[in-house]
Design a protein around this motif. Structure first.
Motif, short mmCIF file in Angstrom:
data_model
loop_
_atom_site.label_atom_id
_atom_site.label_comp_id
_atom_site.label_asym_id
_atom_site.label_seq_id
_atom_site.Cartn_x
_atom_site.Cartn_y
_atom_site.Cartn_z
N PRO A 214 0.79 -1.23 0.00
CA PRO A 214 0.00 0.00 0.00
C PRO A 214 0.82 1.28 0.00
O PRO A 214 0.30 2.35 -0.31
N GLY A 215 2.10 1.17 0.34
CA GLY A 215 2.91 2.39 0.40
C GLY A 215 4.37 2.09 0.63
O GLY A 215 4.79 0.93 0.76
N ALA A 216 5.17 3.15 0.71
CA ALA A 216 6.60 3.02 0.92
C ALA A 216 6.88 2.49 2.33
O ALA A 216 6.05 2.58 3.23
N GLY A 217 8.07 1.91 2.51
CA GLY A 217 8.44 1.44 3.83
C GLY A 217 9.57 0.44 3.76
O GLY A 217 10.08 0.11 2.68
N THR A 218 9.97 -0.04 4.92
CA THR A 218 10.97 -1.09 5.03
C THR A 218 10.25 -2.39 5.37
O THR A 218 9.48 -2.46 6.32
N TYR A 219 10.50 -3.43 4.57
CA TYR A 219 9.79 -4.69 4.72
C TYR A 219 10.79 -5.84 4.81
O TYR A 219 11.93 -5.76 4.33
N TYR A 220 10.33 -6.93 5.43
CA TYR A 220 11.12 -8.15 5.56
C TYR A 220 10.31 -9.27 4.92
O TYR A 220 9.12 -9.44 5.21
N LEU A 221 10.95 -10.04 4.03
CA LEU A 221 10.21 -11.00 3.20
C LEU A 221 10.48 -12.45 3.59
O LEU A 221 11.62 -12.82 3.92
N GLY A 222 9.42 -13.23 3.55
CA GLY A 222 9.51 -14.67 3.73
C GLY A 222 8.81 -15.37 2.59
O GLY A 222 8.33 -14.73 1.65
N ALA A 223 8.74 -16.69 2.66
CA ALA A 223 8.06 -17.45 1.60
C ALA A 223 7.50 -18.73 2.19
O ALA A 223 8.12 -19.38 3.03
N ARG A 224 6.29 -19.09 1.76
CA ARG A 224 5.59 -20.29 2.23
C ARG A 224 4.94 -20.99 1.04
O ARG A 224 4.77 -20.41 -0.02
N ILE A 225 4.59 -22.24 1.26
CA ILE A 225 3.77 -22.99 0.31
C ILE A 225 2.34 -23.04 0.80
O ILE A 225 1.40 -22.77 0.07
N HIS A 226 2.16 -23.35 2.07
CA HIS A 226 0.82 -23.48 2.62
C HIS A 226 0.41 -22.21 3.36
O HIS A 226 1.25 -21.50 3.90
N ALA A 227 -0.90 -21.98 3.40
CA ALA A 227 -1.42 -20.76 4.02
C ALA A 227 -2.06 -21.07 5.36
O ALA A 227 -3.06 -20.49 5.72
N TRP A 228 -1.49 -22.01 6.10
CA TRP A 228 -2.05 -22.32 7.40
C TRP A 228 -0.96 -22.87 8.32
O TRP A 228 0.02 -23.44 7.88
N ASP A 229 -1.19 -22.70 9.62
CA ASP A 229 -0.40 -23.35 10.64
C ASP A 229 1.09 -23.00 10.55
O ASP A 229 1.53 -22.29 9.66
N MET A 230 1.85 -23.49 11.52
CA MET A 230 3.30 -23.39 11.46
C MET A 230 3.82 -24.30 10.36
O MET A 230 3.18 -25.29 10.01
N PRO A 231 5.00 -24.01 9.79
CA PRO A 231 5.59 -24.95 8.84
C PRO A 231 5.87 -26.29 9.52
O PRO A 231 6.26 -26.34 10.68
N ARG A 232 5.64 -27.35 8.78
CA ARG A 232 5.98 -28.68 9.28
C ARG A 232 7.42 -29.01 8.89
O ARG A 232 7.93 -28.51 7.88
N PRO A 233 8.10 -29.88 9.63
CA PRO A 233 9.45 -30.29 9.23
C PRO A 233 9.47 -30.81 7.80
O PRO A 233 8.65 -31.65 7.42
N GLY A 234 10.38 -30.28 7.00
CA GLY A 234 10.50 -30.67 5.60
C GLY A 234 9.72 -29.81 4.63
O GLY A 234 9.95 -29.86 3.43
N GLU A 235 8.79 -29.00 5.14
CA GLU A 235 8.01 -28.12 4.26
C GLU A 235 8.90 -27.01 3.71
O GLU A 235 9.68 -26.40 4.44
N PRO A 236 8.81 -26.72 2.40
CA PRO A 236 9.59 -25.61 1.84
C PRO A 236 9.26 -24.29 2.53
O PRO A 236 8.09 -23.93 2.67
#
Length: 279
Positions: A214-236
């Protein structure tokens, strides 16, 4: 040298996980499914089909089909069109004008047509189903649904339209191969063990994503495959900068281009009691 050794070990781990079926190969993650089946019914224009449970193929009554004109909102939130609840045979029908649309199906145990999804609800997985409606014909789009097993999350704020500010980049695996069907997450601070502030569109077959902000700023980026829960072991899973999150400065009216987020098999501890606090 240490980096090369780490990459080699991660690669060996990834191959082991792939061999055992713990994580999908990049070519098994479908970010988009195009449907081009049509029937004629008295000159009507629209979309019809059946909603069913993916495992076993049983028809699913009481589901709603949502039609979106684009995927900017990651197919969340209010849609352009929504069907009546599916019948006992799982069928639905929608009159929509000619055009190209994204089709999503969901069934909430609450019976509501809208609202957050919860464990036990059904949804049409994390992929984009696209069809083009032509005048005088009905596009036939059947939708397989699966059960959500953990609380879904996506982002705190939704950027519903294309903005002139954001990030364009690519998701890759440990070997540098593109990861389709994933999404980049953005945070306004380096504490990334929480619900993301923003999320990108799904990555395409080349791993490319667009993150509208929505606007300028400082951001920190991540990446997921699934849109729920904590990552499971082995999940990208990935973070730009790895263990030391790299800030990205975005100026208003511009896009930061060419960022690559490497996704490695997640090696953290999964905590079931923290499922509502995704990492």
């Amino acid at each position: 040298m240490m980096r090369q050794l780490y990459s080699m070990l991660c690669g060996m781990l990834a191959l082991t996980l792939l061999a055992t079926g713990c994580i999908p190969r990049a070519d098994q993650i479908s970010s988009e499914r195009r449907v081009a089946n049509y029937v004629e019914q008295g000159g009507k224009t629209g979309i019809v089909g059946k909603v069913f449970i993916k495992t076993g193929g049983a028809p699913l009554a009481g589901a709603y089909v949502n039609i979106y004109p684009d995927a900017i909102s990651n197919l969340l939130g209010p849609s352009m069109f929504i069907s009546l609840p599916t019948g006992s045979d799982g069928s639905y029908s929608l009159d929509v004008p000619a055009g190209t649309y994204y089709v999503v199906a969901r069934k909430r145990l609450s019976g509501k047509a809208m609202g957050p999804l919860s464990p036990g609800d059904y949804y049409s997985e994390h992929q984009r189903v696209v069809t083009t409606v032509v005048p005088g014909k009905l596009a036939v789009v059947d939708m397989p649904l699966v059960v959500i097993k953990a609380p879904m999350f996506f982002k705190k704020e939704v950027v519903e339209s294309q903005t002139g500010t954001g990030v364009r980049g690519k998701l890759v695996d440990v070997s540098g191969n593109p990861v389709p069907g994933g999404f980049a997450t953005a945070y306004v601070d380096p504490e990334m063990r929480r619900l993301p502030d923003f999320a990108s569109t799904l990555s395409d077959e080349n791993g490319d994503f667009i993150l509208y902000l929505p606007g300028a700023g400082t951001y920190y980026l991540g990446a997921r495959i699934h849109a729920w829960d904590m990552p499971r072991p082995g999940e990208p899973y990935g973070r730009l900068g790895g263990d030391n999150p790299q800030p990205v400065i975005v100026e208003k009216g511009t896009f930061v281009e060419g960022l690559t987020i490497e996704m490695l098999p997640f090696d953290g501890e999964y905590k079931p009691g923290k499922s509502r606090r995704p990492i």
